[in-house]
Design an enzyme around this catalytic site. Structure first.
Site, PDB file in Angstrom:
ATOM      1  N   TRP A 267       0.831  -1.204   0.000  1.00 25.01           N
ATOM      2  CA  TRP A 267       0.000   0.000   0.000  1.00 25.01           C
ATOM      3  C   TRP A 267       0.864   1.252   0.000  1.00 25.01           C
ATOM      4  O   TRP A 267       0.553   2.240  -0.674  1.00 25.01           O
ATOM      5  CB  TRP A 267      -0.993  -0.006   1.160  1.00 25.01           C
ATOM      6  CG  TRP A 267      -2.058  -1.045   0.969  1.00 25.01           C
ATOM      7  CD1 TRP A 267      -2.252  -2.174   1.714  1.00 25.01           C
ATOM      8  CD2 TRP A 267      -3.046  -1.087  -0.078  1.00 25.01           C
ATOM      9  NE1 TRP A 267      -3.301  -2.899   1.207  1.00 25.01           N
ATOM     10  CE2 TRP A 267      -3.807  -2.257   0.109  1.00 25.01           C
ATOM     11  CE3 TRP A 267      -3.354  -0.251  -1.151  1.00 25.01           C
ATOM     12  CZ2 TRP A 267      -4.863  -2.619  -0.732  1.00 25.01           C
ATOM     13  CZ3 TRP A 267      -4.410  -0.604  -1.997  1.00 25.01           C
ATOM     14  CH2 TRP A 267      -5.143  -1.771  -1.778  1.00 25.01           C
TER      15      TRP A 267
ATOM     16  N   ASP B 285      -1.446   6.497   6.504  1.00 25.88           N
ATOM     17  CA  ASP B 285      -2.520   5.605   6.067  1.00 25.88           C
ATOM     18  C   ASP B 285      -2.761   4.599   7.187  1.00 25.88           C
ATOM     19  O   ASP B 285      -1.931   3.733   7.429  1.00 25.88           O
ATOM     20  CB  ASP B 285      -2.098   4.909   4.765  1.00 25.88           C
ATOM     21  CG  ASP B 285      -3.142   3.915   4.259  1.00 25.88           C
ATOM     22  OD1 ASP B 285      -4.174   3.716   4.930  1.00 25.88           O
ATOM     23  OD2 ASP B 285      -2.904   3.328   3.177  1.00 25.88           O
TER      24      ASP B 285
ATOM     25  N   LYS C 130     -12.272  -1.733   6.611  1.00 32.70           N
ATOM     26  CA  LYS C 130     -11.465  -2.726   7.319  1.00 32.70           C
ATOM     27  C   LYS C 130     -11.939  -2.838   8.758  1.00 32.70           C
ATOM     28  O   LYS C 130     -12.205  -3.910   9.256  1.00 32.70           O
ATOM     29  CB  LYS C 130      -9.982  -2.353   7.292  1.00 32.70           C
ATOM     30  CG  LYS C 130      -9.438  -1.975   5.916  1.00 32.70           C
ATOM     31  CD  LYS C 130      -9.292  -3.172   4.996  1.00 32.70           C
ATOM     32  CE  LYS C 130      -9.070  -2.795   3.530  1.00 32.70           C
ATOM     33  NZ  LYS C 130      -7.879  -2.030   3.233  1.00 32.70           N
TER      34      LYS C 130
HETATM   35  C1  PLP Z   1      -7.386  -1.526   1.864  1.00 39.24           C
HETATM   36  C2  PLP Z   1      -6.287  -0.550   1.969  1.00 39.24           C
HETATM   37  C3  PLP Z   1      -6.139   0.501   1.053  1.00 39.24           C
HETATM   38  C4  PLP Z   1      -7.063   0.677  -0.126  1.00 39.24           C
HETATM   39  O1  PLP Z   1      -8.293   1.116   0.272  1.00 39.24           O
HETATM   40  P1  PLP Z   1      -9.469   1.458  -0.787  1.00 39.24           P
HETATM   41  O2  PLP Z   1     -10.508   2.006   0.131  1.00 39.24           O
HETATM   42  O3  PLP Z   1      -9.843   0.165  -1.440  1.00 39.24           O
HETATM   43  O4  PLP Z   1      -8.956   2.428  -1.753  1.00 39.24           O
HETATM   44  C5  PLP Z   1      -5.105   1.396   1.236  1.00 39.24           C
HETATM   45  N1  PLP Z   1      -4.254   1.275   2.269  1.00 39.24           N
HETATM   46  C6  PLP Z   1      -4.360   0.275   3.159  1.00 39.24           C
HETATM   47  C7  PLP Z   1      -3.371   0.177   4.280  1.00 39.24           C
HETATM   48  C8  PLP Z   1      -5.377  -0.665   3.044  1.00 39.24           C
HETATM   49  O5  PLP Z   1      -5.481  -1.659   3.936  1.00 39.24           O
END
Ligand code: PLP
Length: 371
Positions: free
Chosen positions: A102, A182, A206
């Site tokens: 990511w 993030d 998540k």
């Molecule tokens: C799932 C995830 C993403 C992507 O998220 P989307 O909402 O599908 O764009 C980005 N960073 C991390 C750490 C993730 O777990």
């Protein structure tokens, strides 16, 4: 009802209480004669839910007064580009600390914006080279730019199962530039001191709700710094000034975030869930480490995620059999990400310890049969 044991990486398990509440409130929300989905986002009924959700985020994270909570759309993937758009000024450099896929995507999307931003993206550390993301970078490995526009980190890498600050030996990077993080797969899953962070973002799907809602937790001073010459809907500042009601927010998603966080608060909040999450993770890592090498977690102990536990079996055939048998036993979503293979158990807030115990006992039995 025979509810599945859901170990999916995202969209992921939601608390049963949040779903049952949605079911009971669905058709006639709060005696309004309409569902929450049918309400105007400018009306009192929705506004109450909206502000309750914002308040819950700020209470549960114990946010100081100088932070804003925003609900926007586009997922974390849109934020990858939007952050560079908003905060990477011309002639400046943004540093990226990378410990998984990511973070790599964030780098690539930041680079895709350099024509707009006029700035530069610099990878200040990556643990890909030394064995493909089995740990977070150490402070002494960071090649930070002085006067960087911001430093971007990923607190938990969902695919590689690599997390910062699992122990005191893997602390978050200490930086002088604004820290952007993030936190998609770990936000509200453990206590965190937000004060070193200037801008936190997370897709809700998540740990705290359904897909379609992206949560931003940012210092007001950071939001004020954002570029003013972008389309309004792409400026985080505009969403902050309008309390995330600049345009139509994802109302049903925000409502479900409300239900999920109300559940979390009622159960005991983040301290309660952190203990529960760490206990669940320990159960699985113990089975892996005590399997005599049958199961193998590639991640170094101090970087092992408390949310996404990844491991390998001796052969791809055994991994396939493992996934097949667990699915048959109503344990869903254990296949590792297609880019890395292996097995991954995502054990977010809503995943019950009973499900994890059932998985652990299945693992021991499977190893005994195949080891
Ligand atoms: C799932 C995830 C993403 C992507 O998220 P989307 O909402 O599908 O764009 C980005 N960073 C991390 C750490 C993730 O777990």
């Amino acid at each position: 009802m025979n509810r599945a044991m859901n170990f999916s990486a995202g969209p992921a398990a939601l608390p049963l209480a949040a779903l049952v509440r949605a079911q009971s409130e669905l058709v006639d929300f709060d005696h309004s004669g309409m569902s929450i989905m049918e309400q105007s986002h400018r009306g009192k009924v929705y506004e109450n839910v909206h502000h309750e959700a914002i308040t819950l985020v700020s209470e549960l994270l114990e946010l100081p007064k100088d932070y804003e909570v925003l609900f926007v759309q586009g997922g974390a993937s849109t934020a990858f580009a939007q952050i560079a758009m908003n905060f990477l000024e011309a002639g400046k450099t943004a540093d990226y600390v990378v410990n998984g896929s990511w973070g790599e995507k964030a780098v690539n999307e930041g680079r895709a914006m350099v024509n707009v931003s006029g700035g530069t993206i610099h990878v200040a550390a990556s643990t890909k080279k030394d064995k493909n993301y089995v740990r977070v970078p150490r402070q002494d490995e960071l090649t930070l730019t002085s006067d960087a526009a911001y430093v971007h980190i990923t607190s938990n890498e969902t695919i590689h199962g690599v997390e910062f600050a699992v122990t005191e030996r893997t602390p978050f990077p200490k930086v002088s530039a604004p820290l952007v993080c993030d936190m998609s797969s770990v936000i509200l899953g453990r206590r965190i001191d937000v004060t070193p962070f200037d801008f936190i973002y997370a897709g809700a799907q998540k740990n705290i709700g359904p897909s379609g809602v992206t949560i931003i937790v940012a210092k007001k001073s950071m939001l004020d710094r954002g570029r003013k010459d972008l389309p309004a809907v792409l400026q985080y500042r505009v969403h902050a000034e309008n309390k995330s009601l600049y345009n139509t927010p994802p109302t049903f998603g925000v409502y479900l975030v409300r239900n999920t966080l109300a559940w979390l608060k009622a159960e005991g909040g983040v301290a309660w869930v952190e203990k529960r999450n760490r206990d669940k993770a320990r159960v699985l890592y113990d089975v892996i480490d005590n399997s005599g090498g049958f199961y193998r977690c590639p991640v170094e102990p101090d970087s092992r995620s408390i949310m996404n536990v990844v491991w390998r079996l001796p052969t791809p055939e055994l991994e396939e059999a493992f996934v097949k048998e667990t699915t048959h036993a109503r344990m869903i979503g254990l296949k590792g990400h297609r880019s890395v293979g292996g097995i991954r158990a995502s054990i977010y807030n809503a995943v019950e310890p009973e499900g994890v115990a059932a998985l652990a006992s299945f693992m021991k039995d499977f190893a005994a049969r195949h080891g």
